[in-house]
Design an enzyme around this catalytic site. Structure first.
Site, PDB file in Angstrom:
ATOM      1  N   TYR A  40     -77.909 -24.065  33.706  1.00 31.21           N
ATOM      2  CA  TYR A  40     -77.815 -24.877  34.920  1.00 31.21           C
ATOM      3  C   TYR A  40     -77.499 -26.305  34.437  1.00 31.21           C
ATOM      4  O   TYR A  40     -77.255 -26.518  33.250  1.00 31.21           O
ATOM      5  CB  TYR A  40     -79.142 -24.827  35.691  1.00 31.21           C
ATOM      6  CG  TYR A  40     -79.405 -23.541  36.462  1.00 31.21           C
ATOM      7  CD1 TYR A  40     -79.258 -22.282  35.879  1.00 31.21           C
ATOM      8  CD2 TYR A  40     -79.806 -23.581  37.795  1.00 31.21           C
ATOM      9  CE1 TYR A  40     -79.509 -21.114  36.601  1.00 31.21           C
ATOM     10  CE2 TYR A  40     -80.062 -22.418  38.523  1.00 31.21           C
ATOM     11  CZ  TYR A  40     -79.913 -21.185  37.923  1.00 31.21           C
ATOM     12  OH  TYR A  40     -80.160 -20.048  38.626  1.00 31.21           O
TER      13      TYR A  40
ATOM     14  N   GLN B 109     -89.704 -23.599  41.564  1.00 30.76           N
ATOM     15  CA  GLN B 109     -88.704 -23.845  40.523  1.00 30.76           C
ATOM     16  C   GLN B 109     -87.685 -24.832  41.085  1.00 30.76           C
ATOM     17  O   GLN B 109     -86.989 -24.540  42.058  1.00 30.76           O
ATOM     18  CB  GLN B 109     -87.991 -22.559  40.109  1.00 30.76           C
ATOM     19  CG  GLN B 109     -86.970 -22.827  38.996  1.00 30.76           C
ATOM     20  CD  GLN B 109     -86.279 -21.582  38.495  1.00 30.76           C
ATOM     21  OE1 GLN B 109     -85.551 -20.932  39.234  1.00 30.76           O
ATOM     22  NE2 GLN B 109     -86.508 -21.251  37.239  1.00 30.76           N
TER      23      GLN B 109
ATOM     24  N   ALA C  52     -90.780 -10.736  35.702  1.00 27.09           N
ATOM     25  CA  ALA C  52     -89.846 -10.763  36.835  1.00 27.09           C
ATOM     26  C   ALA C  52     -89.636  -9.353  37.383  1.00 27.09           C
ATOM     27  O   ALA C  52     -90.205  -8.970  38.389  1.00 27.09           O
ATOM     28  CB  ALA C  52     -88.526 -11.391  36.404  1.00 27.09           C
ATOM     29  N   ARG C  53     -88.826  -8.552  36.658  1.00 27.99           N
ATOM     30  CA  ARG C  53     -88.384  -7.280  37.244  1.00 27.99           C
ATOM     31  C   ARG C  53     -89.527  -6.320  37.521  1.00 27.99           C
ATOM     32  O   ARG C  53     -89.514  -5.601  38.526  1.00 27.99           O
ATOM     33  CB  ARG C  53     -87.333  -6.641  36.344  1.00 27.99           C
ATOM     34  CG  ARG C  53     -86.010  -7.378  36.394  1.00 27.99           C
ATOM     35  CD  ARG C  53     -85.092  -6.972  35.290  1.00 27.99           C
ATOM     36  NE  ARG C  53     -85.630  -7.360  33.982  1.00 27.99           N
ATOM     37  CZ  ARG C  53     -85.074  -7.059  32.837  1.00 27.99           C
ATOM     38  NH1 ARG C  53     -83.949  -6.360  32.816  1.00 27.99           N
ATOM     39  NH2 ARG C  53     -85.608  -7.466  31.700  1.00 27.99           N
TER      40      ARG C  53
HETATM   41  C1  LIG Z   1     -82.874 -10.488  40.475  1.00 25.24           C
HETATM   42  C2  LIG Z   1     -83.165 -11.583  39.496  1.00 25.24           C
HETATM   43  C3  LIG Z   1     -83.033 -12.915  39.903  1.00 25.24           C
HETATM   44  C4  LIG Z   1     -83.357 -13.951  39.021  1.00 25.24           C
HETATM   45  N1  LIG Z   1     -83.285 -15.241  39.453  1.00 25.24           N
HETATM   46  C5  LIG Z   1     -83.713 -16.231  38.636  1.00 25.24           C
HETATM   47  C6  LIG Z   1     -83.771 -17.572  39.104  1.00 25.24           C
HETATM   48  O1  LIG Z   1     -83.460 -17.879  40.250  1.00 25.24           O
HETATM   49  N2  LIG Z   1     -84.199 -18.521  38.231  1.00 25.24           N
HETATM   50  C7  LIG Z   1     -84.570 -18.199  36.959  1.00 25.24           C
HETATM   51  O2  LIG Z   1     -84.963 -19.087  36.195  1.00 25.24           O
HETATM   52  N3  LIG Z   1     -84.525 -16.950  36.491  1.00 25.24           N
HETATM   53  C8  LIG Z   1     -84.114 -15.957  37.309  1.00 25.24           C
HETATM   54  N4  LIG Z   1     -84.134 -14.669  36.843  1.00 25.24           N
HETATM   55  C9  LIG Z   1     -84.597 -14.381  35.489  1.00 25.24           C
HETATM   56  C10 LIG Z   1     -86.076 -13.998  35.469  1.00 25.24           C
HETATM   57  O3  LIG Z   1     -86.900 -15.057  35.914  1.00 25.24           O
HETATM   58  C11 LIG Z   1     -86.529 -13.599  34.055  1.00 25.24           C
HETATM   59  O4  LIG Z   1     -86.274 -14.728  33.223  1.00 25.24           O
HETATM   60  C12 LIG Z   1     -85.803 -12.375  33.496  1.00 25.24           C
HETATM   61  O5  LIG Z   1     -85.619 -11.388  34.495  1.00 25.24           O
HETATM   62  C13 LIG Z   1     -86.580 -11.764  32.339  1.00 25.24           C
HETATM   63  O6  LIG Z   1     -87.864 -11.352  32.727  1.00 25.24           O
HETATM   64  P1  LIG Z   1     -88.248  -9.791  32.963  1.00 25.24           P
HETATM   65  O7  LIG Z   1     -87.908  -9.038  31.707  1.00 25.24           O
HETATM   66  O8  LIG Z   1     -89.715  -9.809  33.238  1.00 25.24           O
HETATM   67  O9  LIG Z   1     -87.436  -9.306  34.117  1.00 25.24           O
HETATM   68  C14 LIG Z   1     -83.784 -13.632  37.707  1.00 25.24           C
HETATM   69  C15 LIG Z   1     -83.902 -12.295  37.315  1.00 25.24           C
HETATM   70  C16 LIG Z   1     -83.612 -11.282  38.185  1.00 25.24           C
HETATM   71  C17 LIG Z   1     -83.771  -9.860  37.743  1.00 25.24           C
END
Ligand SMILES: Cc1cc2nc3c(=O)[nH]c(=O)nc-3n(C[C@H](O)[C@H](O)[C@H](O)COP(=O)(O)O)c2cc1C
Length: 405
Positions: free
Chosen positions: A170, A100, A345-346
């Site tokens: 961003y 990314q 993600a999570r």
């Molecule tokens: C701990 C954490 C750090 C994250 N860091 C980023 C990041 O650096 N860049 C980004 O685009 N999204 C980041 N996200 C967002 C996730 O990529 C994702 O868009 C969001 O958590 C929703 O997906 P999920 O429901 O599967 O968790 C982060 C999310 C979490 C929980």
């Protein structure tokens, strides 16, 4: 037409994937000196060993002032050998790896990075207690060029894909936002003018790497902020990106790390822990006004699906559904809806081996509780505090916590 099997092999632009599951970027907090550490390698190889098709290394800034804080990698020569070790280690697990890339813009803490933060328009930055610098034309050209160089470097150290961060306000996302972009030059005003800078970035990246790697973008469908970027503008913008033809897929997200972070994740708001992740001078304000900043959005499975379906109806290009994907039912729904990939993600922070578990037991349910304590851990070593085994594995990898900015 029958829907694709989310766990069967697929292609993403020039890249073959063992399945359609992409671990979306979660800033790892594992690079205190801006260099790859054993912890970062373990973080991503765990996802690879766990069965995902591709993992995404979070936020590799295209320039030093494009970092959020100094403990982040930017594409300097000293970082490249470590990044090569990382891509090789992930490839050894059978997974693909995406970088990314982006510029933090108004999210940068200039006190920590040591360089002024850039924004479309002058704005007070509470992280650094100073004003962001309005990006000049020369700054914008420099940032566009830096994206192209970052994409080349990513290809050269073995990444299979680059994901350009156009979301979460961003720098590129801030240009799209009418709330943050109040410029009167050719980069501000109408939606087409606000779109110009992000489009230049994607064109430069594609020109730089061609079909050597997959080119993705993570785009906000909605900032979740009054006066911000919403579907009335994001859908036409996505149509423009489709016509530009520089992308192999678009990952659909929402929210603003600057103005409305919980819109990104949904679920519980562990306010004290979140405040603790911010610089000390911001914490008292967060304790007082935090409920307004960290607004509560109830979690539901596939919480971006309704918005994303509107994109699906309007576009023919490959789309990645993100947000609350945690099990095979959700993945199959995404495929039936016509999405090409899912991003998680999570659920994969909680259980990096969830995909293998779903293969063994298609009815398996994620152990993620959407408590969002992981989000509070981002500057001290991102992990799920509920995952005792996972944390232990990272500690075994010989890591130390990253100091807050
Ligand atoms: C701990 C954490 C750090 C994250 N860091 C980023 C990041 O650096 N860049 C980004 O685009 N999204 C980041 N996200 C967002 C996730 O990529 C994702 O868009 C969001 O958590 C929703 O997906 P999920 O429901 O599967 O968790 C982060 C999310 C979490 C929980």
């Amino acid at each position: 037409m029958t829907a694709a099997d989310p766990l069967a092999p697929a292609t993403l632009g020039p890249v073959s994937l063992r399945n359609r599951v992409i671990k979306s970027a979660t800033f790892e907090g594992a690079t205190p000196d801006g260099l790859v550490t054993p912890r970062l390698i373990e973080y991503h190889t765990a996802v690879g060993r766990g069965g995902a098709g591709m993992t995404t290394v979070a936020f590799l800034a295209v320039s030093p002032e494009g970092r959020i804080q100094r403990g982040q990698i930017h594409w300097q020569p000293a970082a490249l050998p470590g990044l090569r070790r990382l891509t090789e280690a992930v490839h050894g697990t059978g997974a693909r790896i995406s970088a990314q890339i982006g510029h933090a813009g108004p999210l940068a803490n200039s006190r920590s990075t040591g360089s002024p933060s850039l924004a479309p328009s002058r704005r007070f930055n509470p992280l650094s207690l100073s004003f962001d610098r309005t990006a000049s034309r020369a700054d914008l050209q420099r940032v566009v060029d830096a994206h192209a160089r970052a994409a080349i470097a990513a290809r050269d150290v073995g990444f299979d894909a680059v994901e350009v961060h156009l979301g979460h306000t961003y720098l590129a996302g801030a240009f799209l936002s009418p709330k943050l972009n109040r410029r009167r030059d050719e980069f501000g005003g109408s939606p087409a003018r606000r779109a110009d800078f992000p489009r230049r970035i994607l064109a430069a990246v594609k020109r730089a790497v061609g079909d050597d790697v997959a080119v993705l973008a993570k785009l906000n469908m909605a900032d979740g902020v009054r006066g911000g970027f919403w579907l009335d503008e994001s859908i036409p913008f996505a149509r423009t990106l489709q016509a530009d033809g520089h992308l192999d897929a678009l990952e659909l997200t929402g929210g603003s790390s600057l103005l409305n972070p919980m819109y990104l994740f949904r679920g519980d708001v562990p306010l004290r822990a979140m405040a603790g992740a911010l610089p000390p001078w911001v914490r008292p304000g967060i304790r007082l006004f935090g409920r307004r900043f960290f607004r509560h959005y109830p979690y539901e499975p596939l919480y971006f699906r309704d918005h994303a379906l509107r994109f699906r109806r309007e576009l023919s290009m490959p789309l990645i559904l993100l947000g609350g994907v945690t099990d095979l039912d959700g993945m199959r729904t995404a495929m039936r809806d016509g999405f090409d990939y899912v991003a998680m993600a999570r659920a994969l922070l909680r259980e990096p081996d969830l995909i293998n578990r779903l293969r063994r037991d298609p009815a398996a349910r994620s152990l993620c509780t959407h408590g969002n304590l992981c989000a509070a851990s981002i500057f001290t070593g991102t992990h799920c505090p509920l995952d005792a085994d996972g944390t232990a594995a990272l500690v075994r990898a010989g890591t130390r916590p990253v100091g807050a900015p």
